[in-house]
Design a protein around this motif. Structure first.
Motif, PDB file in Angstrom:
ATOM      1  N   SER A  90       0.840  -1.191   0.000  1.00  0.00           N
ATOM      2  CA  SER A  90       0.000   0.000   0.000  1.00  0.00           C
ATOM      3  C   SER A  90       0.872   1.237   0.000  1.00  0.00           C
ATOM      4  O   SER A  90       1.938   1.278   0.616  1.00  0.00           O
ATOM      5  CB  SER A  90      -0.949  -0.014   1.194  1.00  0.00           C
ATOM      6  OG  SER A  90      -0.295   0.422   2.345  1.00  0.00           O
ATOM      7  N   TYR A  95      -3.220   3.751  -2.412  1.00  0.00           N
ATOM      8  CA  TYR A  95      -3.117   2.816  -3.514  1.00  0.00           C
ATOM      9  C   TYR A  95      -2.754   1.461  -2.925  1.00  0.00           C
ATOM     10  O   TYR A  95      -1.698   1.289  -2.321  1.00  0.00           O
ATOM     11  CB  TYR A  95      -2.028   3.303  -4.481  1.00  0.00           C
ATOM     12  CG  TYR A  95      -1.988   2.543  -5.778  1.00  0.00           C
ATOM     13  CD1 TYR A  95      -3.019   2.681  -6.707  1.00  0.00           C
ATOM     14  CD2 TYR A  95      -0.922   1.702  -6.068  1.00  0.00           C
ATOM     15  CE1 TYR A  95      -2.991   1.979  -7.897  1.00  0.00           C
ATOM     16  CE2 TYR A  95      -0.882   1.002  -7.261  1.00  0.00           C
ATOM     17  CZ  TYR A  95      -1.916   1.139  -8.173  1.00  0.00           C
ATOM     18  OH  TYR A  95      -1.882   0.442  -9.358  1.00  0.00           O
ATOM     19  N   ASN A  96      -3.695   0.519  -3.060  1.00  0.00           N
ATOM     20  CA  ASN A  96      -3.473  -0.799  -2.481  1.00  0.00           C
ATOM     21  C   ASN A  96      -3.353  -1.852  -3.572  1.00  0.00           C
ATOM     22  O   ASN A  96      -4.121  -1.844  -4.529  1.00  0.00           O
ATOM     23  CB  ASN A  96      -4.634  -1.180  -1.564  1.00  0.00           C
ATOM     24  CG  ASN A  96      -4.622  -0.344  -0.303  1.00  0.00           C
ATOM     25  OD1 ASN A  96      -3.645  -0.323   0.418  1.00  0.00           O
ATOM     26  ND2 ASN A  96      -5.689   0.386  -0.080  1.00  0.00           N
ATOM     27  N   ILE A  97      -2.390  -2.735  -3.386  1.00  0.00           N
ATOM     28  CA  ILE A  97      -2.179  -3.820  -4.357  1.00  0.00           C
ATOM     29  C   ILE A  97      -2.265  -5.150  -3.619  1.00  0.00           C
ATOM     30  O   ILE A  97      -1.583  -5.342  -2.606  1.00  0.00           O
ATOM     31  CB  ILE A  97      -0.796  -3.692  -5.041  1.00  0.00           C
ATOM     32  CG1 ILE A  97      -0.691  -2.330  -5.734  1.00  0.00           C
ATOM     33  CG2 ILE A  97      -0.582  -4.820  -6.044  1.00  0.00           C
ATOM     34  CD1 ILE A  97       0.719  -1.961  -6.127  1.00  0.00           C
ATOM     35  N   LYS A 127      -1.992  -9.282  -4.064  1.00  0.00           N
ATOM     36  CA  LYS A 127      -1.542 -10.358  -4.969  1.00  0.00           C
ATOM     37  C   LYS A 127      -1.547 -11.678  -4.240  1.00  0.00           C
ATOM     38  O   LYS A 127      -1.104 -11.766  -3.100  1.00  0.00           O
ATOM     39  CB  LYS A 127      -0.107 -10.073  -5.445  1.00  0.00           C
ATOM     40  CG  LYS A 127      -0.044  -9.214  -6.673  1.00  0.00           C
ATOM     41  CD  LYS A 127       1.391  -9.151  -7.158  1.00  0.00           C
ATOM     42  CE  LYS A 127       1.502  -8.099  -8.242  1.00  0.00           C
ATOM     43  NZ  LYS A 127       2.900  -7.717  -8.462  1.00  0.00           N
ATOM     44  N   ASP A 173      -4.661 -10.422  -8.516  1.00  0.00           N
ATOM     45  CA  ASP A 173      -3.780  -9.279  -8.715  1.00  0.00           C
ATOM     46  C   ASP A 173      -4.668  -8.055  -8.861  1.00  0.00           C
ATOM     47  O   ASP A 173      -5.187  -7.774  -9.933  1.00  0.00           O
ATOM     48  CB  ASP A 173      -2.909  -9.482  -9.975  1.00  0.00           C
ATOM     49  CG  ASP A 173      -1.812  -8.423 -10.057  1.00  0.00           C
ATOM     50  OD1 ASP A 173      -1.844  -7.477  -9.242  1.00  0.00           O
ATOM     51  OD2 ASP A 173      -0.944  -8.553 -10.935  1.00  0.00           O
ATOM     52  N   GLN A 174      -4.899  -7.395  -7.759  1.00  0.00           N
ATOM     53  CA  GLN A 174      -5.864  -6.318  -7.777  1.00  0.00           C
ATOM     54  C   GLN A 174      -5.222  -5.011  -7.328  1.00  0.00           C
ATOM     55  O   GLN A 174      -4.520  -4.979  -6.323  1.00  0.00           O
ATOM     56  CB  GLN A 174      -7.004  -6.671  -6.824  1.00  0.00           C
ATOM     57  CG  GLN A 174      -8.285  -6.042  -7.210  1.00  0.00           C
ATOM     58  CD  GLN A 174      -9.422  -7.030  -7.105  1.00  0.00           C
ATOM     59  OE1 GLN A 174      -9.372  -7.967  -6.331  1.00  0.00           O
ATOM     60  NE2 GLN A 174     -10.461  -6.831  -7.891  1.00  0.00           N
ATOM     61  N   ASN A 175      -5.470  -3.959  -8.076  1.00  0.00           N
ATOM     62  CA  ASN A 175      -4.924  -2.645  -7.724  1.00  0.00           C
ATOM     63  C   ASN A 175      -6.089  -1.715  -7.421  1.00  0.00           C
ATOM     64  O   ASN A 175      -6.995  -1.586  -8.227  1.00  0.00           O
ATOM     65  CB  ASN A 175      -4.144  -2.046  -8.890  1.00  0.00           C
ATOM     66  CG  ASN A 175      -2.994  -2.941  -9.298  1.00  0.00           C
ATOM     67  OD1 ASN A 175      -2.633  -3.868  -8.580  1.00  0.00           O
ATOM     68  ND2 ASN A 175      -2.440  -2.681 -10.455  1.00  0.00           N
TER      69      ASN A 175
END
Lengths: 941, 253
Positions: A831, A852-854, A856, A863-865
């Motif tokens: 993040s 902004y969170n990623i 995986k 795999d989400q942004n």
């Protein structure tokens, strides 16, 4: 030596100046009867600022002499106990010696001296002809008027008709803070104002009204009394209100009002919104509770655990489709919420007595639309559960809190506490669930419809008494607590279950269920606690505690089958009563010296759980559960206050937790046919061992900080739920004891300025190794979860007009399953966030936060942004900046997905909840005390 | 008649104490109380709302007490903690005191101050400099002595310091870093009541030489000008960073 100092000083002066510029000043101090005042202190001051130039002491005949005095104008001031300080301005003449002659000092009136100075210890101000003293030093009963206060003051007389005489003369005028009070009749002010509002009383001679009007001093002086108000009575109450409207019918309204002085605090708060803020902000919470915001009374003395308030054994907890819903909490701010709340708080505090009370009401309606995916790992394969559910919960909650503390005397304190809550809840849930074997083969499918209404009433009362003995350090404390918890719930559970594979063993569960549940529970609990400290030496004290608690539950659960004409279902219905009894005895030693504090002790805990249960209270045969346990746990802690803001601490303790009553009952509950639960009467209490050690350091001048710790926990006889999953993917769970679950980790944090007051950097890292056990289809699985976390933060505060706070966090979690290594997973979460504040012209401000969170997960191909941007622009209005207008945008990119993922035991879940996305809001705030735009995050105070 | 008796009595008491005044020496015990919410109210970077909030929550419970003592003779004075550790009223918890000692040698006109400030210990040695006092028109009783009010502006800490001195105890000694008045200072007030140091007991008796022995003091050696600079800088930095400067430097440093 004083003379030495002085003479050196004067000698030094003498060197730099001509002899002619120096004079000798002398005089003689006498009283009004011309008697000498020996040893009077005589000071030479500069007249413009009263700065002390020199001082001397008169001899036994009252005569004084200053040698080598520089020419100029001086203020001569003398002081003699019992006399009004004398002052005289003079300029030495041409002669080498200036003789001021006999200087007469007037005695302070006996009354003033004895009463004001000696008895009330009030400072006496002498300002020319004004004598002023502090009214707050004179004790009058609460509710007294100024008139009552004046009666006590020396030099004042109150006549029958209420007129006032000061120092023998009639007082013509009474002013309040220098202003006339209601037309100037002295009596209105003194009869109406409360004595507690007055800080100082000043008596002086003012020019008569006539001379003020004409500007000609007629020489007449009037006695005037001025009442100076205390600071807090100058201000009234204060409050703030905020109202905002937005797109998507978003509304946010909140307000509070406060009034407080040294003794009393009053607050009202209220809010309503549909922007998922169901609680008060931290600041609002503090404003509401005031002095009781952080009050915490420990009523269970000692350590070792085992005396939990409630364990969820039927109190306020309903089981719904395998989920445990706790009535008072739950839900969080997920989904969509409509919240309303309002409350009143009143505190009264003096050094001796403290009283606080509040009432708070809140209502929250919560809608959750959720999609979740759950991967369960079995020994040789795995399966997936997909759930879609929509839930609606409405909670209505009333709460009253009362607390009274009385410091009876310097040795005894009594505290009484009473709290009560009433909660009404309505809950509905619609749910579709499917279970799939690996490869996507559908095994079962269920559709559920659950409804529930319930009411919970809780009352608790505590009394706490503390006694200090005359011997220093010797003390005793006792407490008693009573807790009552009543719950009534009515529920409807409908399900439609389909199985697509033939059953291997046993009977197929019912295709359809339609159950009506009526649940009543009554719980009462009594706890008492004793604590005693006996000093052994100056540094060592012996401490002992004893706790006793007994809890009784009565639960009557009636389940009716609607498909069979409301026939009572004897398998699911139950009636039980049980009693849990605790005894805890402990002792230990405490050593403390110069910032080294060490405590070590042992606690022995004895528990007895006995219960009777049957399908119905009229049943002829009851089953009994009767278990007793004895456990001994240690407790050790150490704190070291090292020099220069460095602290070291360590703690180790064991604690015991009793099995819950529900887990102990050997009853099978199949109200959710895909998740069948069963109790276990053989459960033993869980003993957990926790240890941690840490070090912290802060340098207040360079702003460098360091913090580090290590922690370890180990569970013996932990209650875990064993799972048996059959070919139909029906899960049967049963609580069992398993030893070996553990967790250990470390955390480090360091922060320092890159450039002082411009840029700060912070780094942190944590490593955590967890091990947990479950029993799956009779095979023991060990899940190892290794988590590594790194964080970085950067604070940039380059100017008064711009600030930026940045944060980055990376975490990596490696999850390993012993029974099925093919399911091992690598989870990455990162993040990044930033907050920016800009000050523009015309009191305009801009603020933006970006997250902004990623997410995986290699095992699931996830795999989400998710970028979320919030922005606001606001302007402070008016000269005093009491109001603000703000335009804010929430989730500008419309990307808020409400994602949550986690792994534990033998499963991994990922849920997604529909929640509030983009909206714009225009709001207006008015704050009676003014609004401050904060560009910088506060450094704490 | 009664008035006369009282006046004579006052006279007698004063004269008696003055008779011994020639080489007056002894021990004065002080209690130093700091009120954190009053201090918070002085911080320029907080809003009125934040100050009121602090006062409301902690206003009745923000007193921090420390006991100190002043041993003085005509030749010198030593001021430090009464006991080497601080502890809670019930004695269950103790802490280390900050390094703090102020010694004045009036004969040699030297001061030695041992301060822990900003997380560091300093040993200040310099010549004796008398504060610039103003004498004001107020009288008050402190510990049984009628005291007169004096005031000064502390240039480094930027705070007003009020001292109440008893001219019937004619020694120019005082607690903390303050002295130089016609009588001993029995009460000090920093920054309008943020910290108040009050004499609780006055014991005039011959001082044993061992009461004036200094402990082993280690620290960075600086002079008064350097001390002033360190304090000024720290306060300026802290205010700018919106941080309470008094976590690092106390009003009495």
């Amino acid at each position: 030596m004083r003379y030495l100092l002085l003479s050196t000083f004067l000698l030094l002066l003498a060197f730099c100046a001509h002899a002619q510029t120096r004079v000798v000043v002398k005089g003689r101090m006498v009283d009004t009867t011309n008697a000498a005042l020996p040893f009077t202190t005589v000071m030479l001051l500069t007249p413009k600022d009263s700065a002390l130039v020199s001082y001397a002491r008169a001899d036994e005949k009252g005569a004084f002499e200053f040698k080598n005095v520089k020419r100029g104008t001086y203020l001569l001031k003398t002081s003699y106990t019992g006399y009004l300080p004398f002052q005289k301005e003079f300029t030495p003449g041409e002669a080498a010696v200036t003789d001021l002659g006999e200087l007469t000092m007037k005695p302070i009136s006996k009354e003033l001296f004895e009463v004001v100075v000696k008895t009330a210890k009030a400072p006496l101000n002498i300002r020319g002809d004004t004598i002023e003293y502090n009214a707050s030093s004179f004790k009058v009963p609460p509710g007294s008027t100024v008139e009552d206060l004046l009666r006590r003051l020396p030099g004042f007389q109150i006549e029958q008709d209420g007129s006032i005489r000061a120092q023998g003369q009639e007082v013509k005028r009474v002013t309040v803070d220098g202003k006339n009070f209601f037309g100037g009749d002295p009596k209105t002010a003194t009869k109406n104002l409360g004595a507690e509002t007055i800080d100082k009383i000043q008596v002086y001679n003012s020019k008569s009204e006539q001379s003020k009007a004409t500007g000609i001093d007629d020489g007449k002086k009037e006695k005037t009394v001025n009442l100076a108000l205390k600071e807090e009575y100058k201000r009234g109450g204060f409050g703030k209100i905020k109202a905002g409207v937005g797109t998507d019918e978003r509304i946010d309204v909140r307000g509070n009002y406060n009034k407080f002085d040294d003794k009393q605090q009053f607050a009202v708060v209220g809010f309503g919104n549909n922007i998922n803020q169901s609680g008060m902000s931290w600041d609002d919470r503090q404003d509401f509770y005031g002095s009781s915001a952080y009050r915490w009374d420990e009523t269970d003395f000692g350590f070792g655990g085992g005396l939990t308030g409630s364990d969820g054994g039927g109190d306020g907890v309903i089981i719904q489709g395998g989920n445990v819903i706790i009535m008072n909490g739950g839900g969080g701010d997920r989904g969509f919420n409509n919240s309303y709340a309002g409350g009143l708080n009143y505190n009264y505090e003096t050094k001796k007595k403290k009283f606080s009370s509040n009432y708070y009401y809140n209502q929250r309606r919560n809608w959750i639309d959720q999609v979740s995916k759950r991967q369960s790992i079995l020994a040789d394969n795995e399966f997936e559960t997909n759930t879609t559910s929509n839930e609606y919960t409405k909670n209505d909650n009333h709460r009253v809190q009362l607390r009274y503390e009385d410091n009876l005397d310097s040795l005894n304190t009594l505290i009484l506490i009473a709290n009560g809550t009433i909660n009404n809840q309505t809950y509905t849930q619609g749910k579709q669930e499917e279970n799939l074997r690996s490869g996507g083969r559908l095994t079962s499918q269920t559709t559920q419809d659950n409804r529930n209404t319930s009411q919970t009433i809780n009352f608790s009362g505590s009394a706490l008494y503390r006694h200090k003995f005359k011997q220093k350090g010797r003390s005793f404390a006792a407490s008693a607590t009573f807790n009552l918890n009543n719950g009534d719930a009515d529920g409807l559970q409908k399900s439609d279950n389909e199985f697509f594979v033939p059953a291997e063993t046993g009977a197929l569960p019912p295709r359809q269920l339609n159950l009506l549940t009526d649940n009543t529970n009554r719980q009462n609990q009594i706890r008492t606690s004793l604590f005693y400290v006996q000093p052994v030496t100056k540094r060592i004290a012996w401490e002992s505690f004893y706790n006793f608690g007994v809890r009784q539950d009565k639960v009557d659960r009636n389940v009716y089958d609607q498909q069979e004409g409301n026939r009572r279902n004897d398998t699911l219905s139950r009636y039980y009563t049980n009693q849990v009894m605790h005894n805890r005895l402990g002792t230990g030693f405490r050593y403390n010296y110069k910032g080294l504090n060490i405590g070590a002790g042992l606690a022995g805990i004895q528990m007895n759980i006995s219960g009777r249960f049957a399908t119905d209270q009229n049943a002829s045969q009851f089953m009994n559960v009767d278990r007793s346990y004895t456990v001994v746990v240690p407790g050790v802690n150490m704190n070291i206050d090292l020099k220069n803001n460095r602290y070291l601490y360590m703690d180790y303790s064991g604690s015991v937790q009793q099995p819950s009553v529900r887990d102990l009952q050997p009853i099978i509950d199949y109200s959710n046919p895909l998740y069948i639960t069963q109790g276990n009467p053989d459960l033993k209490p869980t003993v957990s061992h926790n240890a941690y050690a840490g070090f912290q350091y802060f340098n207040p001048s360079s702003f460098t900080r360091f913090f580090g710790n290590i922690n370890y926990s180990y569970n013996v006889n932990q209650v875990v739920y064993s799972q048996t999953i059959d070919s139909l993917l029906i899960t049967r769970t049963k609580p069992i004891n398993l030893t070996g679950g553990q967790n250990y980790g470390t955390y480090l944090n360091v922060g320092f300025p890159l450039k002082k007051n411009k840029a700060n950097i912070g780094l942190n890292t944590s490593i955590n190794f967890g091990r947990s056990y479950t029993l799956i289809n009779e095979i023991q699985n060990r899940t190892n979860s290794n988590r590594y976390n790194w964080g970085l933060n950067l604070d940039l505060t380059p100017s008064e007009n711009f600030t930026f706070y940045g944060n980055a966090n990376w975490s990596y979690n490696l999850v390993k399953y012993s029974i099925n290594t093919g399911q091992n997973q690598n989870i990455w979460n990162s993040s990044y966030s930033g907050q920016m504040n800009v000050k523009g012209p015309w009191s305009m401000y801009f603020n933006a936060t970006f997250n902004y969170n990623i997410y995986k997960n290699d095992r699931f191909g996830l795999d989400q942004n998710i970028p979320i941007l919030n922005m606001a622009v606001y302007k402070l209005l008016g000269k005093s900046k009491k109001s603000e207008i703000r335009l804010s945008a929430y989730d500008v990119f419309r990307r808020n997905l409400g994602i949550n993922q986690g792994a534990s035991g033998n499963f991994f879940t990922q849920t997604q909840v529909q929640t509030i996305t983009r909206y714009f809001m225009l709001s207006y705030t008015y704050n009676m005390r003014g609004i401050k735009a904060n560009l910088r995050n506060n450094g704490g105070f | 008649m009664k008035k006369k008796v009282i006046q004579t009595l006052i006279l007698l008491v004063t004269t008696l104490s003055l008779v011994q005044a020639q080489d007056i020496e002894g021990v004065v015990n002080y209690e130093r109380k700091t009120y954190w919410t009053k201090l918070i109210a002085k911080l320029p970077f907080l809003s009125q709302e934040e100050k009121d909030r602090a006062k409301m929550m902690w206003g009745n419970d923000d007193e921090e007490k420390t006991k100190l003592k002043l041993v003085f003779t005509p030749a010198q004075s030593v001021y430090t903690y009464e006991s080497e550790q601080g502890e809670t009223d019930d004695g269950r918890w103790s802490w280390r005191q900050d390094d703090y000692l102020v010694q004045r040698d009036f004969d040699k006109e030297i001061i030695t101050e041992w301060h822990e400030m900003g997380g560091k210990t300093y040993l200040i040695q310099d010549s004796l400099k008398i504060p610039k006092w103003k004498i004001l028109n107020q009288l008050k009783d402190v510990a049984g002595h009628v005291c007169m009010k004096a005031e000064m502006e502390d240039p480094a800490n930027q705070q007003k310091i009020v001292a109440w001195f008893a001219d019937d105890l004619p020694v120019s000694a005082g607690p903390e870093r303050l002295f130089g008045l016609p009588g001993i200072i029995l009460e000090l007030d920093y920054n309008d009541g943020v910290t108040v140091v009050t004499a609780t007991k006055i014991d005039l008796k011959k001082v044993e030489p061992k009461q004036l022995v200094l402990p082993k003091m280690k620290g960075k050696k600086i002079n008064l000008a350097e001390r002033d600079r360190i304090i000024k800088e720290h306060i300026k930095d802290s205010i700018k960073a919106q941080r309470n400067p008094y976590w690092g430097i106390k009003p009495w440093n």
